[in-house]
Design an enzyme around this catalytic site. Structure first.
Site, PDB file in Angstrom:
ATOM      1  N   CYS A  58       0.830  -1.202   0.000  1.00 33.00           N
ATOM      2  CA  CYS A  58       0.000   0.000   0.000  1.00 33.00           C
ATOM      3  C   CYS A  58       0.866   1.254   0.000  1.00 33.00           C
ATOM      4  O   CYS A  58       0.358   2.366  -0.177  1.00 33.00           O
ATOM      5  CB  CYS A  58      -0.916   0.017   1.217  1.00 33.00           C
ATOM      6  SG  CYS A  58      -0.038   0.067   2.810  1.00 33.00           S
ATOM      7  N   SER A  59       2.167   1.078   0.213  1.00 32.61           N
ATOM      8  CA  SER A  59       3.080   2.218   0.257  1.00 32.61           C
ATOM      9  C   SER A  59       3.770   2.495  -1.072  1.00 32.61           C
ATOM     10  O   SER A  59       4.604   3.385  -1.157  1.00 32.61           O
ATOM     11  CB  SER A  59       4.154   1.982   1.335  1.00 32.61           C
ATOM     12  OG  SER A  59       3.581   1.945   2.615  1.00 32.61           O
TER      13      SER A  59
END
Length: 630
Positions: free
Chosen positions: A247-248
């Protein structure tokens, strides 16, 4: 009596509680051995290879080599963070505050883990939980259940090897269902949830304390001062790692127009490919359905696979990551959203303020609280992002997916769960770490009293808004010191100008006169004078020295004047010649000594030293006034 049979999930939780009760009595040395044992069992090369292959095979997400690297790197980093950290017994003793902190376990933790990271995420949570003497039960996604079960199987082998209860770490039995996960959520002491927002919302609704994470949708700004070679390489590395399962990983880049063409060229050199308008439409049609729901067949797949699935050809089939240009933001423009795939959206900004506004719009649409990155050498620009964007992390000149979860060259804790603060509907804005798996009992002892006065707290506020409870003494001294030559009083008829410095000097001389005439603080002194500096000096000067001033109303009549003098017990009465003559009988019959007074120069002193009788307090009596009603 009928004994109700426990459900399967109740039995799992019961076993966890029994195991936790044993580990609850472990020493710090035993706890530290626990986490080393389970960590090594998972990341030792043979097991790491097996698990990584299994993860890709079972979930269809990511690639084996990156998963191996992620599992090892995240675990080694976490163990570095936890080395020598005390989580048993007294963990802090502060003599100054009188507070002793004792580490206490939470109990049994339920950990919801995603299919995108079915090894690194559960292992991170297990290590943090065990470091704090908790039991933990993993609730994997159905796609990641088999590999998660194998992770737990290996961990339990390590636990048995060192003589620890194996049920301190468990996984929900397969097949995994929402009902079982919901039941677990209701039975544990804490839920630590990572993954889809649906899973996190269900955990929050359980009523059990829950640590959740927010949605990722990372924008990255490249300003005109950026090192483009460095920025492009780091963005490529981050965007392609494990096929963007993190998600980063960067979802959008926002490039200053002055360096836009150069940055695109660098990204092409790094293996990216830029789609034209028609190709963009093809890709969009493949990645999302008409309702804007992303196609699971493109999540965490290689760029070439996504290109082939979308009917793209040529250079795109050899691309490391696909790039699409975009101008708009919102649900109608899905390339502005989180993609979890090696597809990068590119925005052009006319200046830095425009870039910030684009980033704000992206985050307000999706991803508030998570993070933003910037490639820049301009400290003002970097600080501006920290001041204005609704995110908990600003990653500067780094590969975002490695940096946000902690790296060996930054100070963030190693984690795979990013708290997004209230922006992301989370209770924490930190990278989840061992502190979130710990209760703390504080023993509080008395210390030296440290109660401030109102003045200590409010003095600057009072002064700023002229609300200070100042005494006349403090005010005269303040103005005499700060503005000695400023006029306090002007008598135009007499062409008289009295500065604050002169006022202070005359008041000091009046204090000398009071002392020589045995006038002390709270004694009463009356006056019968017309308006002018002489009466003003006496009025202010008496209060300055804590002497109570009694104005005698010369228009009130003899009877009232006599009553006022006698009742007030004035020791001195300062009067002009005119009023001494007019009220001679009354004055001579009083016990007060009458002083002929027309100003400070009319008084005689035995010595010429300044005197300050007693510091005046805010509650000191100042004036005694007799009205006609009295």
């Amino acid at each position: 009596m009928t004994i109700q049979q426990k459900t399967l999930i109740e039995q799992v939780v019961s076993d966890a509680r029994d195991a936790q009760e044993i580990v609850n009595h472990y020493s710090q040395e035993q706890v530290d051995e626990l986490i080393l044992a389970v960590a090594w069992e998972v990341i030792q090369p043979e097991n790491n290879q097996e698990l990584s292959e299994m993860a890709v095979s079972q979930t269809g997400l990511g690639n084996v080599e990156d998963k191996k690297r992620k599992n090892r790197r995240k675990t080694i980093g976490l163990l570095r963070d936890l080395k020598d950290v005390k989580t048993v017994g007294i963990i802090d003793e502060n003599v100054q505050t009188g507070i002793i902190e004792i580490a206490r376990p939470v109990g049994v933790i339920g950990a919801i883990v995603p299919s995108t990271n079915p090894i690194a995420t559960p292992l991170n949570k297990v290590i943090n939980a065990l470091k704090c003497r908790n039991a933990i039960i993993l609730a994997p996604s159905p796609k990641g259940a088999k590999v998660c079960s194998r992770v737990v199987e290996l961990i339990q082998i390590a636990l048995v090897r060192i003589g620890a209860p194996k049920n301190i770490v468990q996984s929900l039995p397969e097949p995994i269902s929402k009902e079982d996960t919901n039941e677990l959520s209701n039975l544990v002491d804490l839920i630590v949830a990572t993954g889809s927002q649906n899973n996190i919302q269900r955990a929050l609704q359980s009523g059990t304390p829950t640590l959740g994470v927010g949605v990722g949708n990372v924008p990255s700004i490249i300003d005109e001062s950026a090192n483009l070679n460095d920025a492009s390489h780091k963005i490529m590395t981050s965007k392609t790692f494990d096929n963007a399962t993190s998600c980063s990983s960067e979802n959008s880049i926002i490039v200053h127009e002055k360096v836009y063409d150069s940055m695109i060229s660098r990204l092409l050199e790094e293996g990216g490919s830029l789609l034209n308008g028609d190709e963009k439409l093809k890709l969009q049609g493949t990645m999302w359905n008409d309702r804007g729901v992303i196609n699971r067949d493109v999540i965490a797949k290689r760029a070439a696979e996504i290109a082939k699935l979308s009917g793209l050809s040529g250079k795109h089939l050899d691309s490391k990551f696909l790039m699409v240009e975009e101008q708009y933001i919102g649900s109608s423009y899905p390339f502005s959203m989180e993609k979890l795939s090696p597809v990068l959206t590119v925005y052009k900004a006319k200046d830095f303020d425009h870039a910030v506004n684009i980033a704000k719009d992206i985050l307000n649409n999706q991803g508030k609280g998570h993070s933003c990155s910037i490639h820049s050498q301009n400290e003002d620009n970097i600080f501006k992002l920290g001041q204005e964007l609704p995110v908990c992390r600003i990653i500067v000149n780094q590969a975002h997916c490695f940096a946000t979860g902690g790296n060996f060259d930054n100070g963030l804790p190693f984690s795979l769960s990013m708290g997004c603060g209230t922006w992301g509907n989370n209770v924490t804005d930190e990278n989840l770490n061992y502190k979130h798996y710990l209760n703390t009992t504080k023993i509080v002892k008395t210390i030296k009293n440290n109660e401030p006065s109102e003045k200590d707290i409010f003095s600057s506020y009072w002064k700023k808004y002229s609300l200070e409870y100042s005494t006349i003494t403090e005010l005269v001294d303040q103005f005499a010191n700060e503005t000695p030559n400023k006029n306090y009083l002007i008598d135009a008829d007499l062409d008289l100008y009295v500065t604050y410095s002169q006022l202070q000097k005359d008041i000091s001389n009046l204090g000398t006169y009071f002392e020589e005439n045995n006038i002390k603080a709270n004694d009463k002194v009356g006056f019968m004078l017309d308006n002018g500096y002489a009466s003003t000096l006496l009025f202010i000067g008496a209060m300055y020295h804590g002497v109570v001033i009694v104005p005698l109303n010369v228009l009130a009549g003899s009877k009232q004047i006599k009553y006022t003098i006698d009742h007030s017990e004035c020791k001195l009465i300062f009067s002009s010649d005119f009023y001494i003559s007019k009220f001679k009988t009354i004055l001579e019959s009083s016990n007060a000594r009458v002083v002929q007074y027309s100003g400070i120069e009319s008084l005689t002193f035995a010595k010429q030293t300044s005197v300050h009788l007693t510091p005046t307090q805010p509650n000191s009596p100042a004036v005694l006034i007799y009205t006609s009603g009295t």
